[in-house]
Design a protein around this motif. Structure first.
Motif, PDB file in Angstrom:
ATOM      1  N   LEU A  27      24.853 -16.047  37.438  1.00 32.87           N
ATOM      2  CA  LEU A  27      25.440 -16.612  36.229  1.00 32.87           C
ATOM      3  C   LEU A  27      25.942 -18.021  36.474  1.00 32.87           C
ATOM      4  O   LEU A  27      26.403 -18.361  37.568  1.00 32.87           O
ATOM      5  N   ASP A  31      25.368 -20.118  30.205  1.00 30.95           N
ATOM      6  CA  ASP A  31      24.731 -18.820  29.993  1.00 30.95           C
ATOM      7  C   ASP A  31      25.480 -18.043  28.904  1.00 30.95           C
ATOM      8  O   ASP A  31      26.715 -18.063  28.842  1.00 30.95           O
ATOM      9  N   VAL A  33      26.125 -14.249  27.333  1.00 32.96           N
ATOM     10  CA  VAL A  33      26.003 -12.847  27.730  1.00 32.96           C
ATOM     11  C   VAL A  33      26.603 -11.943  26.664  1.00 32.96           C
ATOM     12  O   VAL A  33      27.527 -12.330  25.935  1.00 32.96           O
ATOM     13  N   ARG A  48      30.059 -17.072  26.039  1.00 37.66           N
ATOM     14  CA  ARG A  48      29.357 -18.075  26.850  1.00 37.66           C
ATOM     15  C   ARG A  48      30.161 -18.398  28.105  1.00 37.66           C
ATOM     16  O   ARG A  48      31.399 -18.497  28.046  1.00 37.66           O
ATOM     17  N   VAL A  96      22.246 -10.696  29.761  1.00 36.85           N
ATOM     18  CA  VAL A  96      22.123 -12.155  29.622  1.00 36.85           C
ATOM     19  C   VAL A  96      21.131 -12.444  28.500  1.00 36.85           C
ATOM     20  O   VAL A  96      19.950 -12.115  28.597  1.00 36.85           O
ATOM     21  N   THR A  98      20.928 -15.700  26.983  1.00 36.53           N
ATOM     22  CA  THR A  98      20.466 -17.078  27.157  1.00 36.53           C
ATOM     23  C   THR A  98      20.778 -17.518  28.577  1.00 36.53           C
ATOM     24  O   THR A  98      21.946 -17.607  28.960  1.00 36.53           O
ATOM     25  N   LEU A  99      19.724 -17.801  29.334  1.00 34.56           N
ATOM     26  CA  LEU A  99      19.915 -18.217  30.734  1.00 34.56           C
ATOM     27  C   LEU A  99      19.811 -19.733  30.795  1.00 34.56           C
ATOM     28  O   LEU A  99      18.800 -20.300  31.177  1.00 34.56           O
ATOM     29  N   SER A 101      21.861 -21.906  32.485  1.00 30.80           N
ATOM     30  CA  SER A 101      22.253 -22.567  33.734  1.00 30.80           C
ATOM     31  C   SER A 101      21.120 -22.655  34.734  1.00 30.80           C
ATOM     32  O   SER A 101      21.083 -23.555  35.579  1.00 30.80           O
ATOM     33  N   GLN A 102      20.186 -21.712  34.663  1.00 31.65           N
ATOM     34  CA  GLN A 102      19.108 -21.670  35.641  1.00 31.65           C
ATOM     35  C   GLN A 102      17.787 -22.064  34.982  1.00 31.65           C
ATOM     36  O   GLN A 102      16.917 -21.227  34.751  1.00 31.65           O
ATOM     37  N   GLN A 103      17.661 -23.328  34.650  1.00 34.60           N
ATOM     38  CA  GLN A 103      16.446 -23.828  34.025  1.00 34.60           C
ATOM     39  C   GLN A 103      15.892 -25.009  34.818  1.00 34.60           C
ATOM     40  O   GLN A 103      16.633 -25.793  35.400  1.00 34.60           O
ATOM     41  N   PRO A 117      13.307 -21.106  32.215  1.00 33.93           N
ATOM     42  CA  PRO A 117      14.340 -20.394  32.979  1.00 33.93           C
ATOM     43  C   PRO A 117      13.815 -19.927  34.326  1.00 33.93           C
ATOM     44  O   PRO A 117      12.642 -19.590  34.474  1.00 33.93           O
ATOM     45  N   GLU A 119      14.162 -17.046  36.469  1.00 31.00           N
ATOM     46  CA  GLU A 119      14.626 -15.663  36.539  1.00 31.00           C
ATOM     47  C   GLU A 119      14.186 -15.078  37.869  1.00 31.00           C
ATOM     48  O   GLU A 119      13.043 -14.670  38.046  1.00 31.00           O
TER      49      GLU A 119
END
Length: 262
Positions: A27, A31, A33, A48, A96, A98-99, A101-103, A117, A119
């Motif tokens: 996370l 993001d 959740v 968020r 989750v 909307t991811l 932070s990890q894009q 993303p 993942e």
């Protein structure tokens, strides 16, 4: 060779899907959740993760979850609910939605540029596959820009060379915030008495004869004698050189075919 790279990108993407899906999602800021607690519908919320890595949860207020896997965040919230005496044996579920932070940004000459993303564990070829592969005008070289511990670096990766040599250790793992940029394929130009004057894609080891073929061959008035190449020297100044059919063509060369006198 272009087909080999495209096939390799697809193959690595397919093989990597299983391992990527099984990896933990960490996370981070941005993001979104959904949280629910078994038996306590009033505690179900969508929230968020803040820039500081916190989320707001009923009864608990701010809870730090940044950098934690989903399972770890669920366990932490459940533990706080139990410790505070709110719920006995709390069962927390986190989804989750909307991811953010990890894009990773995949830009340049790909078929579907954009942000994708991460993942689980992803590598460069995985992300190129997600972006639809390299565009017809894309080259064999990509730039990977990464920031680690506050330091930004740029690494050039030669995809064709990596596949030819089987050096898949160069297919490095990527993380949120990384940028993959696919360079445009190198070009050279043919002018004068050819069927299709103009720019053409410069392939590796391409000769003058092959370049003329890319230009449709000589026109009826073209002469195979006296072909000249204009290219830049080390100082960036244009120089004109006599060319033979077997000479190698360099990036941004201008090949000029003269008119036959007969």
């Amino acid at each position: 060779m272009k087909r080999v790279v495209t096939w390799m990108v697809g193959l690595v993407f397919i093989l990597g899907m299983g391992a990527a899906g099984a990896a933990e999602v960490l996370l981070g800021p941005g993001d979104v959740v959904k949280l629910s607690v078994y038996g306590s519908p009033d505690l179900s919320i969508e929230t968020r993760v803040s820039e500081s890595g916190h989320l707001t949860f009923p009864l608990l207020g701010q809870v730090a979850v940044g950098g934690m896997p989903v399972a770890g965040a669920e366990k932490k919230i459940a533990g706080l609910l139990e410790k505070g005496g709110y719920i006995k044996q709390a069962q927390v579920n986190m989804l989750v939605t909307t991811l953010a932070s990890q894009q990773i940004s995949v830009l340049g000459h790909v078929n579907r540029p954009g942000r994708y993303p991460v993942e689980g564990r992803r590598r460069v070829l995985d992300m190129l596959a997600l972006a639809g592969g390299i565009h017809s005008e894309g080259g064999d070289m990509i730039s990977l820009v990464r920031t680690r511990d506050g330091k930004t670096t740029r690494e050039a990766i030669d995809l064709v060379d990596m596949v030819r040599r089987g050096e898949l250790d160069k297919d490095v793992e990527v993380a949120g915030g990384d940028i993959i940029f696919v360079e445009r394929a190198p070009r050279a130009y043919v002018a004068g008495e050819v069927t299709r004057p103009g720019p053409f894609r410069l392939e590796r080891g391409m000769t003058v004869q092959q370049a003329l073929s890319a230009g449709g061959g000589l026109s009826p008035r073209g002469s195979s004698n006296g072909i000249r190449i204009t290219r830049k020297d080390a100082g960036g100044n244009p120089v004109s050189l006599d060319a033979n059919a077997s000479d190698a063509v360099q990036v941004d060369d201008v090949i000029v075919v003269r008119e036959s006198w007969f």
